[in-house]
Each structure stands twice: as structure tokens, then as C-alpha cells.
Design a protein around this motif. Structure first.
Motif, mmCIF file in Angstrom:
data_model
loop_
_atom_site.group_PDB
_atom_site.id
_atom_site.type_symbol
_atom_site.label_atom_id
_atom_site.label_comp_id
_atom_site.label_asym_id
_atom_site.label_seq_id
_atom_site.Cartn_x
_atom_site.Cartn_y
_atom_site.Cartn_z
ATOM 1 N N UNK A 160 -3.600 -13.541 2.507
ATOM 2 C CA UNK A 160 -2.320 -12.866 2.260
ATOM 3 C C UNK A 160 -2.137 -12.521 0.788
ATOM 4 N N UNK A 161 -2.560 -13.425 -0.116
ATOM 5 C CA UNK A 161 -2.407 -13.116 -1.549
ATOM 6 C C UNK A 161 -3.333 -11.965 -1.940
ATOM 7 N N UNK A 162 -4.519 -11.903 -1.322
ATOM 8 C CA UNK A 162 -5.422 -10.783 -1.627
ATOM 9 C C UNK A 162 -4.844 -9.467 -1.115
ATOM 10 N N UNK A 163 -4.312 -9.478 0.090
ATOM 11 C CA UNK A 163 -3.713 -8.253 0.638
ATOM 12 C C UNK A 163 -2.518 -7.800 -0.193
ATOM 13 N N UNK A 164 -1.745 -8.757 -0.709
ATOM 14 C CA UNK A 164 -0.589 -8.419 -1.552
ATOM 15 C C UNK A 164 -1.035 -7.857 -2.900
ATOM 16 N N UNK A 165 -2.174 -8.303 -3.383
ATOM 17 C CA UNK A 165 -2.702 -7.858 -4.679
ATOM 18 C C UNK A 165 -3.393 -6.505 -4.586
ATOM 19 N N UNK A 166 -3.949 -6.190 -3.437
ATOM 20 C CA UNK A 166 -4.782 -4.994 -3.255
ATOM 21 C C UNK A 166 -4.088 -3.699 -3.665
ATOM 22 N N UNK A 167 -4.766 -2.956 -4.503
ATOM 23 C CA UNK A 167 -4.379 -1.592 -4.865
ATOM 24 C C UNK A 167 -5.535 -0.694 -4.434
ATOM 25 N N UNK A 168 -5.366 0.079 -3.363
ATOM 26 C CA UNK A 168 -6.462 0.938 -2.886
ATOM 27 C C UNK A 168 -6.932 1.900 -3.978
ATOM 28 N N UNK A 169 -8.139 2.405 -3.811
ATOM 29 C CA UNK A 169 -8.671 3.382 -4.758
ATOM 30 C C UNK A 169 -7.699 4.553 -4.885
ATOM 31 N N UNK A 170 -7.548 5.021 -6.101
ATOM 32 C CA UNK A 170 -6.708 6.185 -6.355
ATOM 33 C C UNK A 170 -7.587 7.435 -6.357
ATOM 34 N N UNK A 171 -6.977 8.612 -6.131
ATOM 35 C CA UNK A 171 -7.784 9.842 -6.025
ATOM 36 C C UNK A 171 -8.679 10.125 -7.223
ATOM 37 N N UNK A 172 -8.297 9.679 -8.416
ATOM 38 C CA UNK A 172 -9.115 9.956 -9.592
ATOM 39 C C UNK A 172 -10.215 8.918 -9.825
#
Length: 174
Positions: free
Chosen positions: A135-147
């Protein structure tokens, strides 16, 4: 006009625990014929003890870890050998740290739904990272951005199929 020789890529296989990063990264490195490293091997003993106790790492714990992975990528990039490393790299700034060391790094982000991840973690044995940290990893996750140079792959298929998909994806993108 001379042809530019294609260099072996430096690839960071990212994602939360349970996506199969290490397995897919190892298979991908074999297919590409480049060195492989598991980001877990770069953690300090204190970081491993902290995670083993069920406590998420904070940024103070992560910076030396990310910097050592970045140095490893940089060495292989400069040598022209390419490399594949499995590393969660959950936040943009973590990936930026790796990119600062290896500007041409390609990020392959493995994704899956929470239920599949939890099931995989329940069945995983002999790893210091407990499923309680999902759960802490999922909360931390920022998916790749387009750039960001990279792509996301659904981690549901078998590892061999994912490695094949990743190899084909890299051939098109690099």
C-alpha cells in the motif's frame, strides 16, 4: 554518409513490489545480451533491515541507493555495454536521479492491479520486502510522465511473454 552504430540500451525496469521487475529485467538482459543488476542488491544493510521490519524507506534512505544504481548504469553506458536493472524508481525525482547519471536510460514501467500484486506477494518467499508495504508503494507511485523516455507494460502476462514484449518495444523505441 556513415551509419551510426546502435549502442546497447540502458534499461530500468520499474514498478511496485510484485510486478515481476527482477524476473522480467533478468530475462530482458539475457535477450539483449547486456549485464543485469537487481536494485535490491544496492540497498544498505540498514535499508534492508528497515524494510524487513515493515517500515517503508524514506528519501534519506533512498538517495544513496539510487545514486549507486545510477553509478552502475553510468559505468555501463560509458563502456557501451548497455545494462538492465530492476529498480522500483516509484517517483519522478527518483527516475530523474537515475537519468542524471545515465541520460539515455529507458524506463520500462510494469503495472498490475492491486489484487494481483497482493496475491504475488503472498506467494513470494525469501524476500526481505513484506507484502504489508504494498500500500505504501502504491501510494508513492508516480507513473511515467509523457516527457520521460519509457513505456508502461501490463505485468499480467508470464515473464517470458513480458520480456518478449519489452524486447520488441525497445527495438521500436531505441
Amino acid at each position: 554518409m556513415g551509419r551510426t552504430e546502435r549502442r546497447s540500451p540502458c534499461v530500468v525496469v520499474t514498478g511496485v513490489a510484485g510486478t515481476g521487475k527482477t524476473t522480467v529485467a533478468r530475462l530482458l538482459a539475457q535477450r539483449l545480451g547486456v549485464p543485469f543488476a537487481d536494485g535490491d542488491d544496492f540497498h544498505s544493510p540498514a535499508g534492508i533491515a528497515k524494510m524487513s521490519a515493515g517500515t517503508p524507506l524514506d528519501d534519506t534512505d533512498r538517495w544513496p541507493w539510487l545514486e549507486s544504481i545510477g553509478r552502475w548504469l553510468h559505468e555501463h553506458d560509458v563502456a557501451g555495454t548497455g545494462a538492465v536493472v530492476a529498480c522500483s524508481a516509484l517517483k519522478r525525482r527518483y527516475r530523474d536521479t537515475l537519468r542524471a547519471a545515465c541520460p539515455d536510460a529507458f524506463f520500462l514501467h510494469l503495472t498490475a492491479d492491486r489484487e494481483l500484486l497482493a496475491d504475488r506477494l503472498r506467494r513470494r518467499h525469501g524476500h526481505f520486502m513484506p507484502g504489508s508495504l504494498l500500500n505504501s508503494q502504491l501510494a508513492t507511485l508516480e507513473p511515467l510522465e509523457p516527457d520521460e523516455p519509457g513505456a508502461a507494460l501490463d505485468a499480467t502476462p508470464a515473464p517470458d511473454a513480458l520480456a518478449d514484449l519489452a524486447t520488441n518495444l525497445l527495438a521500436r523505441h531505441l
